[in-house]
Design an enzyme around this catalytic site. Structure first.
Site, short mmCIF file in Angstrom:
data_model
loop_
_atom_site.label_atom_id
_atom_site.label_comp_id
_atom_site.label_asym_id
_atom_site.label_seq_id
_atom_site.Cartn_x
_atom_site.Cartn_y
_atom_site.Cartn_z
N GLU A 174 11.07 -33.14 -74.76
CA GLU A 174 11.07 -33.61 -76.12
C GLU A 174 12.40 -34.51 -76.38
OE1 GLU A 174 9.08 -33.68 -79.86
OE2 GLU A 174 8.42 -33.47 -77.70
N ASP A 175 13.71 -34.04 -76.03
CA ASP A 175 14.73 -34.96 -76.70
C ASP A 175 15.47 -35.68 -75.76
OD1 ASP A 175 14.20 -33.20 -78.98
OD2 ASP A 175 15.49 -31.65 -78.55
#
Length: 811
Positions: free
Chosen positions: A110-111
């Site tokens: 996600e990051d």
């Protein structure tokens, strides 16, 4: 020293890294920075994982540490501390190696620039699937992605505050959250276990967020994650996150209750020590090697208990909660549990009806224990729970014990029966999730809301005559239980017998209950089957569980030809009577057949309908609208003088009196606003040919006047003939008056996405009592009865509210 919620295991697997809210204040816990290392995690995992697993965890840590290099959380700690904390929580629950690795990597995709394919290549498909599930779980509809400096749950925390979402957006987001949660849980339960650990650590560091974010995050946690942890039997997680949300949502009350509980426990300490001493000595006399613990409820649970204390009790309310501190005995085997119970009952008299055997009949989440309440020292009530050490682990970690039990059972030739039972019950629970997932249509808000109730609402446990335990949401009916047992039994359920205690002659006493009877926990329920009985649309109004309603709909769809045939005849019959005709008759059937054959009259409109049944089925399915048919049928009836107008004047005189009470809908059927009928009510129509048909409850005052003065205007109708998009629901709320009460009530209604048409508040200053009457507009989509139950349940949870009921006016 009294044991608290998180310091029970001798190996310190959970206690070393989680502080009980009973030991430190929230602020102390939040502001204490973590300095965990990989070695701390490996020291925990080496107690139950192989060297090969340890090496995989080390590689996952190196990748995560490199991916998050330089990133800092809002709490001020390096970002890598968050996945380390989450992984350590899962290690305390004895999650397998893939679960630990996924915890270390759960924010990487996600990051950072790493992809799922990268994780799949390096760590295998299971890890990639778990991380993908957590990512989907987090990725709510249209949620903007944030920087690495944000907390792991991606709150936007910059100087620019995005516009607040509308009520509709919030409702849609919550529905999407639950839908993705169900899909993720069904695919791999480790997803939701990881997510709960992730939320727990974020709640521990919530003080780094702004006050508004603290409120939003706490409210979301309270509505979704607390009941989810409770449903999965993960008490150790549920207790802490529930107390944390309590401390943020009601900080003053939390602090006040915390102080009061400390004082009450200190007052009871001599009694607690004495009970523990007597129990230890009794276990020694029985030859049992047992640990005896005193166990204090967590604060949120105590707060709920206080709501049940009668109002007439004044002074120290905590003194009336006998299980504020309960007692626990841990032994080595199932046999020793029953032996210990026998010695306790020989020592102190048990209270009737308070002995529960969850060893023989475990809860669906695997929970096992013996419960008893006895009159102990100085005749004080004491609640005692008896279980094995493995049952204790399952009671604390619930579904998270699945992999631990699976490993123990898979490697042991002679596993204890309690392990096998817990493992079997957990497998059944996971299979139930998968069944829900298979039946879950994409974007079906109604079904998602229903399943959310099945999972999140408080459960009751009832028994079959054979002793099998069935868990159902509170409010369930015999119909729900019948479908839980088997679809065929549900399809032909005619009611139930409730088996109660024996009478003086030693015979069991039974009583018959209808399909809509609300079951109570602990009842023995014998489902009555009649092969001539089958589902009707009325069943949908009192089936409580999503599974039952889904199976009823499936049956109705299968047999929809017969149902639509009946519905089509009833729709035409109602339209004819509204127009002043006598209703469906053989003569009308002859005219319909003529219309089907005579293209000169109707063109091609009726060409595809060969038989009379085809016409009625089309009316039932709304392929042919009754208004279209009446355009051709009415002139034929009028030419024969078959449109009756008798009773019109009398009807109009009485209807004028209630003009302001009726909907101005242009439809043939209108719901009367004097009594506000809803599906499930017994109804009757009042026919006014010049104005239409008004639907009243049968106990309405206006309907009684018609029975006396103009009975010919009354028409038998049922809910199959009514297709209203909205329903008006008058509610009456009684509360102890306080500042902001009306505002809080309105906020709850608005948050549920329900319109409040009108509201009136009356107060009695002397009695400090407030009565709020409001009319709510409920959409038909989503289930009227379910929506009413949900909003009444939420309103009852508003502070100071004493009662909330539907106002059944018969004026």
């Amino acid at each position: 020293m009294m044991a608290t919620d998180f310091d029970k295991f001798a190996d310190g697997s959970f206690a070393s890294y989680s502080s009980s809210v009973l030991k430190t204040t929230v602020s102390e816990r939040d502001l204490t920075p973590s300095h965990l290392t990989l070695e701390d995690l490996l020291a925990e995992t080496q107690q139950y994982l192989t060297l090969q697993d340890q090496e995989k965890i080390r590689r996952a840590y190196d990748l995560s540490n490199q991916a998050h290099k330089g990133a800092v959380r809002n709490s001020g700690e390096p970002y890598i501390q968050h996945p380390l904390e989450v992984a350590l929580l899962l290690a305390g629950m004895r999650i397998d190696a893939d679960g630990i690795v996924s915890a270390l990597l759960h924010d990487v995709v996600e990051d950072t620039d790493y992809s799922l394919d990268d994780l799949r290549t390096q760590f295998g498909p299971f890890v990639a699937n778990i991380v993908d599930g957590v990512t989907k779980f987090d990725a709510l509809a249209d949620r903007p992605k944030t920087s690495l400096n944000a907390d792991s749950e991606h709150e936007s925390e910059g100087d620019v505050v995005p516009p607040l979402p509308s009520i509709v957006d919030k409702r849609r987001e919550r529905t999407e959250t639950v839908r993705k949660m169900l899909l993720a849980m069904a695919e791999d339960p480790r997803v939701v276990v990881l997510k709960l650990a992730d939320r727990l650590h974020n709640m521990r560091t919530l003080s780094a967020m702004s006050p508004a974010q603290q409120q939003n995050k706490s409210r979301e946690t309270s509505e979704i994650y607390v009941p989810l942890a409770r449903r999965l039997g993960m008490y150790i997680v549920q207790a802490e996150i529930e107390d944390l949300t309590f401390s943020y949502l009601e900080p003053e009350k939390f602090a006040r209750l915390n102080r009061a509980v400390e004082q009450e426990v200190l007052r009871r300490q001599p009694y607690i020590d004495e009970v523990c001493r007597i129990l230890r000595e009794e276990m020694q006399r029985a030859g049992l090697k047992a640990d005896v613990l005193a166990w204090q409820k967590h604060l949120a649970s105590i707060n709920r208990k206080l709501n049940d204390v009668p109002e007439e009790i004044t002074g120290n309310e905590l003194s009336h909660i006998h299980d504020l501190v309960s007692f626990r005995i841990l032994v080595d085997s199932d046999y020793e549990c029953y032996l210990a119970l026998g010695h306790i009952h020989a020592l102190w008299r048990p209270k009737d009806g308070r002995i529960k055997d969850f060893i023989a009949t475990p809860k669906l989440n695997g929970y096992q224990s013996l419960h008893t309440t006895v009159f102990s020292v100085d005749n004080h009530l004491a609640e005692i729970q008896i279980r094995t050490q493995d049952m204790e682990r399952t009671a604390d970690y619930g579904l998270a014990s699945y992999w631990y039990l699976k490993e123990r059972i898979g490697n042991a030739d002679a596993s204890p029966s309690s392990w096998r039972i817990s493992y079997r019950e957990m497998v059944a629970w996971i299979e139930q999730l998968r069944e829900w997932q298979r039946a879950l249509p994409q974007g079906a808000d109604e079904f998602v809301e229903a399943v959310k109730d099945d999972i999140f609402q408080e459960q009751i446990f009832v028994f079959t005559p054979k002793g099998e335990v069935k868990d159902l949401p509170r409010g369930s009916t015999p119909l729900d239980m019948a479908y839980r047992i088997h679809t065929d039994i549900g399809d032909h359920c005619a009611g139930a017998r409730i088996i109660t205690n024996m009478d003086d002659t030693g015979h069991l006493v039974t009583r018959l209950v209808p399909l809509d009877y609300e079951l109570r926990g602990g009842e023995i329920v014998d489902i009555m089957v009649n092969r001539t009985v089958h589902p009707t649309r009325d069943w949908l109004s009192f089936a409580r569980t999503a599974a039952a309603r889904n199976k009823i709909r499936r049956y109705l769809k299968t047999y929809e030809h017969e149902i639509n045939l009946q519905l089509g005849r009833e729709r035409l019959d109602l339209a004819l009577k509204t127009a002043g005709a006598a209703g469906v008759s053989e003569h009308v059937d002859d005219l319909l057949q003529r219309l089907c054959k005579d293209e000169a009259l109707t063109g091609t409109l009726f060409k595809k309908y060969v038989t009379l049944d085809d016409v009625y089925v089309a009316l039932g399915r709304e392929d042919l609208l009754v208004e279209q048919l009446m355009e051709y049928l009415l002139p034929l009836l009028r030419s024969r003088g078959e449109l009756l107008r008798k009773g019109v004047a009398a009807n109009e005189n009485v209807e004028d009196e209630e003009d302001g009470q009726h909907s101005e809908s242009a439809h043939l059927l209108k719901l009367a606003q004097c009594c506000c009928p809803i599906p499930g009510d017994t109804i009757m129509g009042i026919l006014n040919p010049s104005k239409g048909m008004y639907v009243h409850r049968t106990d309405c005052r206006i309907l009684r006047r018609y029975r006396d003065n103009n009975p010919t205007a009354l028409v038998e109708i049922n809910w199959l003939q009514i297709e209203s998009e909205t329903y008006l629901i008058p509610v009456s709320l009684i509360a102890h008056d306080r500042s902001g009460l009306l505002r809080d009530v309105a906020a709850v209604v608005a948050d549920a996405g329900i319109n409040m048409i009108s509201v009136k508040s009356l107060t009695n200053a002397a009695a400090q009592k407030a009565v709020i009457t409001a009319t709510l507009e409920i959409a038909a989509e989503g289930g009227v009865i379910d929506q009413i139950e949900r909003i009444l349940r939420r309103l009852r949870q508003v502070r100071n509210v004493v009662s909330v009921e539907r106002a059944l006016s018969t004026r």
